[in-house]
Structure formats: structure tokens, C-alpha cells
Design a protein around this motif. Structure first.
Motif, PDB file in Angstrom:
ATOM      1  N   VAL A 179      71.817  47.464 -35.447  1.00 35.87           N
ATOM      2  CA  VAL A 179      70.640  47.340 -34.594  1.00 35.87           C
ATOM      3  C   VAL A 179      70.762  46.112 -33.699  1.00 35.87           C
ATOM      4  O   VAL A 179      70.474  46.163 -32.513  1.00 35.87           O
ATOM      5  CB  VAL A 179      69.344  47.289 -35.452  1.00 35.87           C
ATOM      6  CG1 VAL A 179      68.142  46.915 -34.595  1.00 35.87           C
ATOM      7  CG2 VAL A 179      69.107  48.638 -36.128  1.00 35.87           C
ATOM      8  N   GLY A 180      71.237  45.024 -34.260  1.00 37.59           N
ATOM      9  CA  GLY A 180      71.404  43.790 -33.491  1.00 37.59           C
ATOM     10  C   GLY A 180      72.376  43.974 -32.347  1.00 37.59           C
ATOM     11  O   GLY A 180      72.131  43.529 -31.235  1.00 37.59           O
ATOM     12  N   ALA A 181      73.453  44.673 -32.591  1.00 34.88           N
ATOM     13  CA  ALA A 181      74.465  44.909 -31.557  1.00 34.88           C
ATOM     14  C   ALA A 181      73.896  45.746 -30.419  1.00 34.88           C
ATOM     15  O   ALA A 181      74.157  45.486 -29.249  1.00 34.88           O
ATOM     16  CB  ALA A 181      75.683  45.596 -32.167  1.00 34.88           C
ATOM     17  N   GLU A 182      73.083  46.734 -30.776  1.00 41.03           N
ATOM     18  CA  GLU A 182      72.473  47.590 -29.754  1.00 41.03           C
ATOM     19  C   GLU A 182      71.499  46.813 -28.885  1.00 41.03           C
ATOM     20  O   GLU A 182      71.491  46.965 -27.670  1.00 41.03           O
ATOM     21  CB  GLU A 182      71.755  48.771 -30.413  1.00 41.03           C
ATOM     22  CG  GLU A 182      72.685  49.948 -30.638  1.00 41.03           C
ATOM     23  CD  GLU A 182      72.004  51.066 -31.402  1.00 41.03           C
ATOM     24  OE1 GLU A 182      70.790  51.258 -31.232  1.00 41.03           O
ATOM     25  OE2 GLU A 182      72.699  51.733 -32.176  1.00 41.03           O
ATOM     26  N   ALA A 183      70.697  45.987 -29.514  1.00 38.01           N
ATOM     27  CA  ALA A 183      69.732  45.181 -28.763  1.00 38.01           C
ATOM     28  C   ALA A 183      70.453  44.234 -27.811  1.00 38.01           C
ATOM     29  O   ALA A 183      70.036  44.036 -26.675  1.00 38.01           O
ATOM     30  CB  ALA A 183      68.849  44.394 -29.726  1.00 38.01           C
ATOM     31  N   GLN A 184      71.537  43.678 -28.274  1.00 33.88           N
ATOM     32  CA  GLN A 184      72.300  42.745 -27.462  1.00 33.88           C
ATOM     33  C   GLN A 184      72.939  43.455 -26.264  1.00 33.88           C
ATOM     34  O   GLN A 184      72.947  42.944 -25.159  1.00 33.88           O
ATOM     35  CB  GLN A 184      73.395  42.119 -28.325  1.00 33.88           C
ATOM     36  CG  GLN A 184      73.857  40.772 -27.808  1.00 33.88           C
ATOM     37  CD  GLN A 184      74.559  39.997 -28.903  1.00 33.88           C
ATOM     38  OE1 GLN A 184      75.281  40.581 -29.708  1.00 33.88           O
ATOM     39  NE2 GLN A 184      74.359  38.714 -28.959  1.00 33.88           N
ATOM     40  N   GLU A 185      73.412  44.664 -26.508  1.00 35.33           N
ATOM     41  CA  GLU A 185      74.033  45.447 -25.445  1.00 35.33           C
ATOM     42  C   GLU A 185      73.010  45.794 -24.362  1.00 35.33           C
ATOM     43  O   GLU A 185      73.260  45.683 -23.174  1.00 35.33           O
ATOM     44  CB  GLU A 185      74.626  46.729 -26.032  1.00 35.33           C
ATOM     45  CG  GLU A 185      75.604  47.407 -25.081  1.00 35.33           C
ATOM     46  CD  GLU A 185      76.137  48.697 -25.664  1.00 35.33           C
ATOM     47  OE1 GLU A 185      76.456  49.593 -24.893  1.00 35.33           O
ATOM     48  OE2 GLU A 185      76.220  48.800 -26.902  1.00 35.33           O
ATOM     49  N   LYS A 186      71.804  46.181 -24.813  1.00 32.79           N
ATOM     50  CA  LYS A 186      70.727  46.520 -23.898  1.00 32.79           C
ATOM     51  C   LYS A 186      70.386  45.317 -23.020  1.00 32.79           C
ATOM     52  O   LYS A 186      70.204  45.447 -21.818  1.00 32.79           O
ATOM     53  CB  LYS A 186      69.505  46.957 -24.716  1.00 32.79           C
ATOM     54  CG  LYS A 186      68.518  47.779 -23.924  1.00 32.79           C
ATOM     55  CD  LYS A 186      67.405  48.255 -24.848  1.00 32.79           C
ATOM     56  CE  LYS A 186      66.308  48.925 -24.065  1.00 32.79           C
ATOM     57  NZ  LYS A 186      65.178  49.275 -24.937  1.00 32.79           N
ATOM     58  N   MET A 187      70.321  44.164 -23.626  1.00 33.79           N
ATOM     59  CA  MET A 187      69.966  42.956 -22.901  1.00 33.79           C
ATOM     60  C   MET A 187      71.037  42.584 -21.865  1.00 33.79           C
ATOM     61  O   MET A 187      70.722  42.227 -20.740  1.00 33.79           O
ATOM     62  CB  MET A 187      69.759  41.812 -23.889  1.00 33.79           C
ATOM     63  CG  MET A 187      69.103  40.607 -23.262  1.00 33.79           C
ATOM     64  SD  MET A 187      68.929  39.259 -24.437  1.00 33.79           S
ATOM     65  CE  MET A 187      67.374  39.647 -25.180  1.00 33.79           C
ATOM     66  N   SER A 188      72.289  42.695 -22.238  1.00 27.90           N
ATOM     67  CA  SER A 188      73.351  42.352 -21.289  1.00 27.90           C
ATOM     68  C   SER A 188      73.390  43.347 -20.129  1.00 27.90           C
ATOM     69  O   SER A 188      73.737  43.004 -19.013  1.00 27.90           O
ATOM     70  CB  SER A 188      74.711  42.270 -21.992  1.00 27.90           C
ATOM     71  OG  SER A 188      75.052  43.500 -22.553  1.00 27.90           O
ATOM     72  N   ASN A 189      72.978  44.588 -20.391  1.00 23.19           N
ATOM     73  CA  ASN A 189      72.882  45.568 -19.304  1.00 23.19           C
ATOM     74  C   ASN A 189      71.814  45.161 -18.304  1.00 23.19           C
ATOM     75  O   ASN A 189      71.990  45.300 -17.100  1.00 23.19           O
ATOM     76  CB  ASN A 189      72.540  46.952 -19.858  1.00 23.19           C
ATOM     77  CG  ASN A 189      73.749  47.674 -20.398  1.00 23.19           C
ATOM     78  OD1 ASN A 189      74.880  47.273 -20.128  1.00 23.19           O
ATOM     79  ND2 ASN A 189      73.530  48.716 -21.161  1.00 23.19           N
ATOM     80  N   GLN A 190      70.697  44.665 -18.822  1.00 24.33           N
ATOM     81  CA  GLN A 190      69.610  44.238 -17.947  1.00 24.33           C
ATOM     82  C   GLN A 190      70.033  43.060 -17.095  1.00 24.33           C
ATOM     83  O   GLN A 190      69.722  42.990 -15.915  1.00 24.33           O
ATOM     84  CB  GLN A 190      68.379  43.865 -18.781  1.00 24.33           C
ATOM     85  CG  GLN A 190      67.603  45.109 -19.209  1.00 24.33           C
ATOM     86  CD  GLN A 190      66.456  44.778 -20.148  1.00 24.33           C
ATOM     87  OE1 GLN A 190      66.453  43.742 -20.790  1.00 24.33           O
ATOM     88  NE2 GLN A 190      65.501  45.656 -20.215  1.00 24.33           N
TER      89      GLN A 190
END
Ligand SMILES: [Zn+2]
Length: 81
Positions: free
Chosen positions: A13-24
Motif C-alpha cells: 500500500v505504501g509503495a502505491e501511495a508513493q507512486e501516485k504522489m510522484s505521478n502528481q
């Protein structure tokens, strides 16, 4: 569910949240620094400018239009949205 499994899920879950943020952040970096029509400079720190200018995103391409171009070239904007 044992401790190891729970830890694995938390990590995922942490990795997914981080990926989403870097996309933004990546998308914000693509933000043009000038009007896509008349090349007028855009200051993203100017709150009034940020509110009055229009951002048009189509297929990962970010276009920015100043209020004058929105008023005079609405058809051009419609054509690329
Ligand atoms: Zn313009």
C-alpha cells in the motif's frame, strides 16, 4: 493472517501511495510556463494568475491558456480538448 503477511500488505500500500504522489509531481512539472497560444509568461506563484488561466490536459499533454486567449480563441481550445 500472520504478522509477515500483514507487513507485506502494508508495504504494498505504501509503495502505491508513493507512486501516485510522484505521478502528481511529474504532472505538475509538465505544467507549461507560458500561454500555449500567445507564449505570454505564466507565473505559477501568482495566485490571481493561477485562478484566471485555464489548464487543458489531453492525452498527458498539458496546455495552458491566458484569459485573453480563452476569450478570443475559444474555438482553438475546443479543438484541442
Ligand atoms: Zn495567451
Amino acid at each position: 493472517m500472520n504478522r509477515e503477511q500483514r507487513r507485506a500488505i502494508k508495504k504494498q500500500v505504501g509503495a502505491e501511495a508513493q507512486e501516485k504522489m510522484s505521478n502528481q509531481i511529474a504532472q505538475f512539472d509538465k505544467m507549461p510556463e507560458q500561454c500555449s497560444a500567445c507564449q505570454k509568461d505564466f507565473d505559477r506563484k501568482d495566485k490571481e494568475m493561477v485562478q484566471s488561466w485555464s489548464v487543458v490536459v489531453k492525452q498527458e499533454i498539458v496546455r495552458l491558456f491566458c484569459p485573453q486567449c480563452i476569450a478570443t480563441a475559444q474555438e482553438a481550445i475546443d479543438a484541442c480538448t
